[in-house]
Design a protein around this motif. Structure first.
Motif, PDB file in Angstrom:
ATOM      1  N   GLY A  43      19.073  27.304  42.820  1.00 56.80           N
ATOM      2  CA  GLY A  43      18.426  28.236  41.891  1.00 56.80           C
ATOM      3  C   GLY A  43      17.291  28.995  42.534  1.00 56.80           C
ATOM      4  O   GLY A  43      16.159  28.541  42.565  1.00 56.80           O
ATOM      5  N   ASP A  89      18.118  25.760  48.249  1.00 57.44           N
ATOM      6  CA  ASP A  89      18.048  25.537  46.799  1.00 57.44           C
ATOM      7  C   ASP A  89      19.109  26.403  46.118  1.00 57.44           C
ATOM      8  O   ASP A  89      19.326  27.547  46.507  1.00 57.44           O
ATOM      9  CB  ASP A  89      16.648  25.916  46.311  1.00 57.44           C
ATOM     10  CG  ASP A  89      16.464  25.656  44.829  1.00 57.44           C
ATOM     11  OD1 ASP A  89      17.098  24.720  44.313  1.00 57.44           O
ATOM     12  OD2 ASP A  89      15.691  26.386  44.196  1.00 57.44           O
ATOM     13  N   GLU A 147      13.494  27.589  49.179  1.00 56.89           N
ATOM     14  CA  GLU A 147      13.114  26.929  47.921  1.00 56.89           C
ATOM     15  C   GLU A 147      11.990  27.724  47.279  1.00 56.89           C
ATOM     16  O   GLU A 147      11.022  28.066  47.945  1.00 56.89           O
ATOM     17  CB  GLU A 147      12.662  25.494  48.243  1.00 56.89           C
ATOM     18  CG  GLU A 147      11.968  24.756  47.126  1.00 56.89           C
ATOM     19  CD  GLU A 147      12.838  24.567  45.904  1.00 56.89           C
ATOM     20  OE1 GLU A 147      12.612  25.266  44.906  1.00 56.89           O
ATOM     21  OE2 GLU A 147      13.787  23.742  45.972  1.00 56.89           O
ATOM     22  N   ASP A 148      12.140  28.036  45.979  1.00 49.58           N
ATOM     23  CA  ASP A 148      11.103  28.860  45.338  1.00 49.58           C
ATOM     24  C   ASP A 148      10.003  28.046  44.676  1.00 49.58           C
ATOM     25  O   ASP A 148       9.015  28.601  44.223  1.00 49.58           O
ATOM     26  CB  ASP A 148      11.743  29.813  44.325  1.00 49.58           C
ATOM     27  CG  ASP A 148      12.539  29.067  43.271  1.00 49.58           C
ATOM     28  OD1 ASP A 148      13.311  28.172  43.655  1.00 49.58           O
ATOM     29  OD2 ASP A 148      12.390  29.364  42.073  1.00 49.58           O
ATOM     30  N   GLU A 149      10.163  26.722  44.612  1.00 46.98           N
ATOM     31  CA  GLU A 149       9.101  25.907  44.029  1.00 46.98           C
ATOM     32  C   GLU A 149       8.196  25.385  45.136  1.00 46.98           C
ATOM     33  O   GLU A 149       8.605  24.536  45.930  1.00 46.98           O
ATOM     34  CB  GLU A 149       9.697  24.731  43.248  1.00 46.98           C
ATOM     35  CG  GLU A 149      10.323  25.140  41.922  1.00 46.98           C
ATOM     36  CD  GLU A 149      11.039  23.980  41.264  1.00 46.98           C
ATOM     37  OE1 GLU A 149      10.373  22.979  40.964  1.00 46.98           O
ATOM     38  OE2 GLU A 149      12.276  24.079  41.079  1.00 46.98           O
ATOM     39  N   LYS A 172      18.191  17.099  42.674  1.00 50.35           N
ATOM     40  CA  LYS A 172      16.784  16.920  42.289  1.00 50.35           C
ATOM     41  C   LYS A 172      16.715  16.028  41.044  1.00 50.35           C
ATOM     42  O   LYS A 172      17.591  16.139  40.192  1.00 50.35           O
ATOM     43  CB  LYS A 172      16.159  18.280  41.946  1.00 50.35           C
ATOM     44  CG  LYS A 172      16.046  19.227  43.121  1.00 50.35           C
ATOM     45  CD  LYS A 172      15.515  20.561  42.608  1.00 50.35           C
ATOM     46  CE  LYS A 172      15.386  21.563  43.747  1.00 50.35           C
ATOM     47  NZ  LYS A 172      14.924  22.875  43.274  1.00 50.35           N
TER      48      LYS A 172
HETATM   49 CA    CA Z   1      14.655  26.775  42.298  1.00 51.94          CA
END
Ligand code: CA
Length: 239
Positions: A55, A53, A9-11, A102
């Motif tokens: 994205g 994730d 997950e990039d967040e 989400k």
């Molecule tokens: Ca993302």
């Protein structure tokens, strides 16, 4: 030993929340923020489950999933942000174990993780019932072989994903009995949550398409408006 869960997950905010929820529930979370790092981590040591994730900054989660599947059959839960991503997860039959849209409730996601790991841990239970299934294999439109996780429809072996199999197996266990969407979610997916309310319908659609290929004129899965689905009791014995 605590089951290790890889979070891709990039967040950071989402990753933090997830790590906290998993740790609280007795898991050992590990966080990476790119697809490359995820693949490297799985190669090094396979986790018990991957939360992926869709994205990501360096590749789509779908691409990462495909490469991951080349090397490992670790359970995967997709995190999706948009409904078109959900359609892809369900429609492409990627073979992921689940998805969560989400914004999601961390507790709900952790419960989902727990239920997937529980299911993954007991393949022996389904093998045990193979003998009785085979013994009762009278000629019938739908023959379920639980041991092999296979279903034949008028003798033709259906190519079913894990959840399609579960869905059809459940309906076939009581022809004529109407199962509500919630009941099907509970039995086949091991969970009932609002974020999955399209899951049953989407899977019924793909199973119907596969049955139609074998018997174009029949409608084996009946819809009961507002209540759910059932397997038709009046299917002809032969085509
Ligand atoms: Ca993302």
């Amino acid at each position: 030993m605590k089951p290790r869960i890889l979070i891709v997950e990039d967040e950071p905010g989402i990753a933090d929340t997830l790590q906290y929820a998993l740790r609280t529930d007795g898991f050992e979370p590990q966080w990476v923020s790119t697809g490359e790092a995820a693949l490297a981590s799985v190669r090094e040591q396979a986790p018990a489950l991957v939360i992926l994730d869709v994205g990501l900054p360096d590749a789509s989660g779908f691409e990462v999933f495909k490469r991951l599947r080349e090397a490992s059959d670790v359970p995967v839960v997709f995190l999706t942000a948009r409904s078109d991503e959900i359609d892809r997860v369900v429609g492409l039959e990627l073979g992921a174990d689940d998805y969560v849209a989400k914004p999601f409730s961390p507790r709900e996601l952790v419960a989902r993780v727990r239920s997937i790991l529980r299911r993954a841990a007991k393949p022996a239970a389904t093998v045990a019932s193979a003998a009785s299934t085979t013994a009762a294999a009278a000629p019938a439109p739908l023959v379920v072989d639980e041991g092999r996780r296979q279903i034949r429809f008028y003798g033709t072996l259906l190519e079913l994903s894990r959840y399609e199999f579960g869905l059809l197996q459940t309906l076939a266990s009581r022809p004529g009995h109407v199962y509500s969407r919630d009941a099907l979610l509970e039995r086949v997916w091991g969970a009932t949550t609002e974020s999955m309310d399209r899951t049953v319908d989407a899977h019924v659609k793909t199973v119907r398409a596969k049955l139609k290929l074998v018997a174009p004129g029949l409608e084996p899965i009946r819809t009961h408006r507002g209540s759910g689905y059932c397997l038709a009791e009046d299917l002809p014995a032969t085509l």
